[in-house]
Write an enzyme that holds these catalytic residues in place. Structure first.
Site, PDB file in Angstrom:
ATOM      1  N   LYS A 199     -91.806  -4.307-112.736  1.00  8.61           N
ATOM      2  CA  LYS A 199     -91.663  -3.790-111.379  1.00  8.61           C
ATOM      3  C   LYS A 199     -92.842  -2.913-110.959  1.00  8.61           C
ATOM      4  CE  LYS A 199     -86.697  -4.451-110.978  1.00  8.61           C
ATOM      5  NZ  LYS A 199     -86.820  -5.701-110.219  1.00  8.61           N
ATOM      6  N   ASP A 255     -85.010  -0.931-121.956  1.00 10.91           N
ATOM      7  CA  ASP A 255     -85.391  -1.651-120.743  1.00 10.91           C
ATOM      8  C   ASP A 255     -85.669  -0.606-119.662  1.00 10.91           C
ATOM      9  OD1 ASP A 255     -85.527  -2.987-118.332  1.00 10.91           O
ATOM     10  OD2 ASP A 255     -83.897  -4.378-118.776  1.00 10.91           O
ATOM     11  N   PHE A 282     -77.932  -4.969-116.626  1.00 12.51           N
ATOM     12  CA  PHE A 282     -78.686  -5.929-115.825  1.00 12.51           C
ATOM     13  C   PHE A 282     -80.100  -5.982-116.385  1.00 12.51           C
ATOM     14  CE2 PHE A 282     -81.534  -7.432-112.565  1.00 12.51           C
ATOM     15  CZ  PHE A 282     -80.871  -8.571-112.138  1.00 12.51           C
TER      16      PHE A 282
END
Length: 404
Positions: A259, A230, A145
């Site tokens: 984030k 990531d 994801f």
């Protein structure tokens, strides 16, 4: 059904009436928050064990970060990258130092960071590695994801994220996560990068086999391929280290960050790499109006400074041991498996008991907020400011839900 027992506030109904249904949120309407706790419109408090998918690593309204935002709001919020501003250099220098890299390219969202990484890898492949024009490929993992842009869903294996959004962007090869032999087989002379999550969050906090990341690093070095990590969810203290890659002593060629970098206040993302990689970009080839804006830089610089002390990484490591031990004690008592590192856990519930959604609804009724994924799995990712007592409380509520 538990949904029949849940009171749906008017605000929930209003939101559903005027919002595209691309999310299926729990029926709670949050109006205020502090630290690890949120309060809904009716005054009920909940322990936040999702933390904005790790965007709130430092908790809600961390005083240092709020102060930085307030101070910057009184001075300057946006210039665009057409000009420099007085917060930009500090942010880029300090984040580069935290990452151990030469350069930083600021963006806004995690998906933008991933898109940036893909573009940089391809350009590096053509200009530095010498891959023929239009032939670059990037190897990715099943269960990944990395976001939901058109290009990113082109290499997703999640049918919900991918179906009916084609035609898809070519240039990606998908291999099983954690399978070094399959990765080795997929790399050829036109491969420019391997793009991986050090821990797969959306898939259910899946930790790869020991030695996998180390093997990926050696393979990428040997084959002259960029290793792109990531760390958008796994990074910035979540797993007990600054980056999840550190658990195997691995340094990728490129970090993708987001984030928590925005401190739960503003969206901030970044790509960090050395000059021989990020230096391939020239003016006009990539950009963002809001990327690296003054408000974002002011907040994110304070985030980097909080991380530079090591306090939050140590908290995550120590408290994570308590969380993981408490959850493992529930295996066989309604839990089939527990995975995770630091303050990040994926819990597989016996599907004969309930779905992940049902478990999250029952936890919500007991004052704990969590998120389900992939059927009977739920994820816990509390803010790193959570206390021992609050961890014990969360585990106790999970146990109570499993016990019925």
């Amino acid at each position: 059904m538990i949904e029949d027992m849940l009171r749906t506030p008017a605000a929930v109904q209003d939101a559903e009436r005027h919002t595209a249904h691309n999310y299926h949120p729990l029926p709670v309407v949050i109006s205020s928050a502090e630290g690890a706790w949120v309060t809904d419109v009716d005054g009920k408090r909940y322990l936040d064990c999702l933390a904005g998918y790790s965007a709130l690593n430092f908790g809600h309204r961390h005083p240092t970060l709020i102060a930085a935002a307030h101070a910057q709001l009184d001075k300057l919020t946006l210039t665009s990258r057409a000009f420099l501003h007085d917060q930009f250099a500090d942010f880029c220098r300090e984040l580069a130092a935290l990452c151990g890299k030469d350069l930083v390219l600021p963006m806004n969202t995690g998906a933008e960071a991933v898109e940036t990484g893909i573009k940089v890898a391809r350009k590096w492949g053509y200009q530095v590695k010498g891959v023929p024009a239009g032939q670059a490929n990037i190897v990715v993992a099943e269960g990944n994801f990395h976001g939901r842009t058109t290009t990113i869903v082109s290499f997703s294996t999640d049918s919900d994220a991918r179906a009916d959004f084609g035609p898809y962007t070519p240039g990606f090869r998908i291999v099983p996560y954690g399978d070094l032999a399959a990765l080795t087989e997929a790399i050829d002379e036109h491969t420019v990068a391997v793009l991986l999550e050090p821990i797969q969050g959306e898939q259910g906090v899946v930790v790869p086999p020991e030695g996998y990341l180390h093997g990926v690093r050696l393979l990428c070095t040997e084959r002259n391929v960029l290793f792109i990590a990531d760390e958008i969810q796994s990074g910035l203290g979540r797993t007990g280290t600054t980056f999840a890659c550190e658990h195997e002593g691995v340094v990728p060629d490129m970090y993708l960050l987001g984030k928590a970098l925005g401190g739960g206040i503003v969206p901030v993302s970044a790509v960090a790499a050395d000059t021989d990689v990020l230096g391939v970009l020239q003016p006009g080839q990539h950009g963002s109006t809001f990327g690296g804006n003054p408000l974002a830089c002011a907040v994110a610089t304070e985030v980097v400074r909080l991380l530079a002390t090591g306090e939050f990484q140590r908290r995550s490591a120590a408290l994570g041991e308590r969380l993981q031990a408490g959850l493992r004690g529930l295996i066989g008592k309604g839990l089939v498996a527990v995975r995770g590192r630091g303050l990040w856990a994926g819990l597989d519930i016996d599907p004969a008991l309930m779905s992940g959604r049902e478990a999250c609804e029952r936890l919500m009724e007991r004052g704990v907020l969590a998120k389900d994924t992939h059927g009977s799995t739920i994820r816990l990712a509390p803010p790193l400011v959570i206390t021992e007592e609050e961890i014990d409380h969360a585990v106790a509520q999970v146990a109570a839900v499993l016990a019925g």
